[in-house]
Design a protein around this motif. Structure first.
Motif, PDB file in Angstrom:
ATOM      1  N   ASN A  29       0.264  -6.818   2.407  1.00  0.00           N
ATOM      2  CA  ASN A  29       0.097  -8.244   2.647  1.00  0.00           C
ATOM      3  C   ASN A  29       0.581  -8.513   4.062  1.00  0.00           C
ATOM      4  O   ASN A  29       1.671  -8.072   4.447  1.00  0.00           O
ATOM      5  N   VAL A  30      -0.235  -9.217   4.842  1.00  0.00           N
ATOM      6  CA  VAL A  30       0.105  -9.533   6.224  1.00  0.00           C
ATOM      7  C   VAL A  30      -0.080 -11.027   6.441  1.00  0.00           C
ATOM      8  O   VAL A  30      -1.133 -11.580   6.119  1.00  0.00           O
ATOM      9  N   ASP A  50      -1.396   7.622  15.462  1.00  0.00           N
ATOM     10  CA  ASP A  50      -1.846   8.979  15.139  1.00  0.00           C
ATOM     11  C   ASP A  50      -1.925   9.230  13.634  1.00  0.00           C
ATOM     12  O   ASP A  50      -2.759  10.000  13.180  1.00  0.00           O
ATOM     13  N   SER A  51      -1.067   8.573  12.869  1.00  0.00           N
ATOM     14  CA  SER A  51      -1.005   8.824  11.431  1.00  0.00           C
ATOM     15  C   SER A  51      -2.048   8.052  10.631  1.00  0.00           C
ATOM     16  O   SER A  51      -2.112   8.183   9.409  1.00  0.00           O
ATOM     17  N   VAL A  52      -2.898   7.269  11.284  1.00  0.00           N
ATOM     18  CA  VAL A  52      -3.853   6.425  10.571  1.00  0.00           C
ATOM     19  C   VAL A  52      -5.256   7.024  10.627  1.00  0.00           C
ATOM     20  O   VAL A  52      -5.776   7.330  11.693  1.00  0.00           O
ATOM     21  N   LEU A  53      -5.855   7.181   9.445  1.00  0.00           N
ATOM     22  CA  LEU A  53      -7.228   7.681   9.342  1.00  0.00           C
ATOM     23  C   LEU A  53      -8.236   6.542   9.371  1.00  0.00           C
ATOM     24  O   LEU A  53      -9.318   6.685   9.937  1.00  0.00           O
ATOM     25  N   SER A  54      -7.892   5.400   8.738  1.00  0.00           N
ATOM     26  CA  SER A  54      -8.774   4.230   8.757  1.00  0.00           C
ATOM     27  C   SER A  54      -7.975   2.969   8.474  1.00  0.00           C
ATOM     28  O   SER A  54      -6.896   3.025   7.889  1.00  0.00           O
ATOM     29  N   VAL A  55      -8.544   1.841   8.896  1.00  0.00           N
ATOM     30  CA  VAL A  55      -7.936   0.522   8.703  1.00  0.00           C
ATOM     31  C   VAL A  55      -9.027  -0.453   8.299  1.00  0.00           C
ATOM     32  O   VAL A  55     -10.099  -0.466   8.901  1.00  0.00           O
ATOM     33  N   GLU A  56      -8.739  -1.267   7.293  1.00  0.00           N
ATOM     34  CA  GLU A  56      -9.635  -2.355   6.903  1.00  0.00           C
ATOM     35  C   GLU A  56      -8.790  -3.620   6.812  1.00  0.00           C
ATOM     36  O   GLU A  56      -7.758  -3.627   6.142  1.00  0.00           O
ATOM     37  N   VAL A  57      -9.224  -4.672   7.489  1.00  0.00           N
ATOM     38  CA  VAL A  57      -8.485  -5.928   7.506  1.00  0.00           C
ATOM     39  C   VAL A  57      -9.308  -6.996   6.799  1.00  0.00           C
ATOM     40  O   VAL A  57     -10.469  -7.227   7.144  1.00  0.00           O
ATOM     41  N   GLY A  62      -5.576 -11.925   3.376  1.00  0.00           N
ATOM     42  CA  GLY A  62      -4.281 -11.641   4.006  1.00  0.00           C
ATOM     43  C   GLY A  62      -3.818 -10.221   3.744  1.00  0.00           C
ATOM     44  O   GLY A  62      -2.631  -9.966   3.610  1.00  0.00           O
ATOM     45  N   ARG A  63      -4.784  -9.305   3.707  1.00  0.00           N
ATOM     46  CA  ARG A  63      -4.457  -7.915   3.380  1.00  0.00           C
ATOM     47  C   ARG A  63      -4.993  -6.949   4.419  1.00  0.00           C
ATOM     48  O   ARG A  63      -6.060  -7.143   4.986  1.00  0.00           O
ATOM     49  N   ARG A  91       4.006  -4.237   0.637  1.00  0.00           N
ATOM     50  CA  ARG A  91       2.876  -3.613  -0.058  1.00  0.00           C
ATOM     51  C   ARG A  91       2.403  -4.523  -1.170  1.00  0.00           C
ATOM     52  O   ARG A  91       3.167  -5.253  -1.775  1.00  0.00           O
ATOM     53  N   VAL A  92       1.106  -4.423  -1.460  1.00  0.00           N
ATOM     54  CA  VAL A  92       0.511  -5.204  -2.560  1.00  0.00           C
ATOM     55  C   VAL A  92       0.914  -4.567  -3.860  1.00  0.00           C
ATOM     56  O   VAL A  92       0.963  -3.387  -4.010  1.00  0.00           O
TER      57      VAL A  92
END
Length: 92
Positions: A29-30, A50-57, A62-63, A91-92
């Protein structure tokens, strides 16, 4: 903080829409997200780690969904989100 917008007013993150088969997906939750610019900024800033493979906003919910190869570093994500001008609530 760097801007994601180009001189012609369009935004792009350089991220692709490829799905990530391997990895651990964590949803956060953001707070403070209100528009497409927020989505682009967080996608770019979190995706640069570097540790992130993918991001979905998902601004409306608000997640932020992050896929990492291993257990995510919540403190690092909170720092990046905070530096971008938003608040990682948890975290959700």
């Amino acid at each position: 903080m760097s801007s994601c917008c180009t001189p012609d007013g369009t935004c792009h993150t350089g991220a692709t829409d490829e799905s990530v088969a391997d990895g651990l997906t964590t949803v956060y939750n953001v707070g403070g997200m209100t528009c497409g610019h927020c989505k682009t900024t967080l996608t770019k800033e979190i995706g640069a780690l570097d540790s992130v493979l993918s991001v979905e906003v998902d601004v409306d919910a608000g997640r932020v969904t992050v896929t990492t190869p291993d257990e995510p570093d919540d403190a690092l994500f909170a720092k990046v989100v905070d530096e971008a001008g938003y608040e990682l609530i948890g975290r959700v």
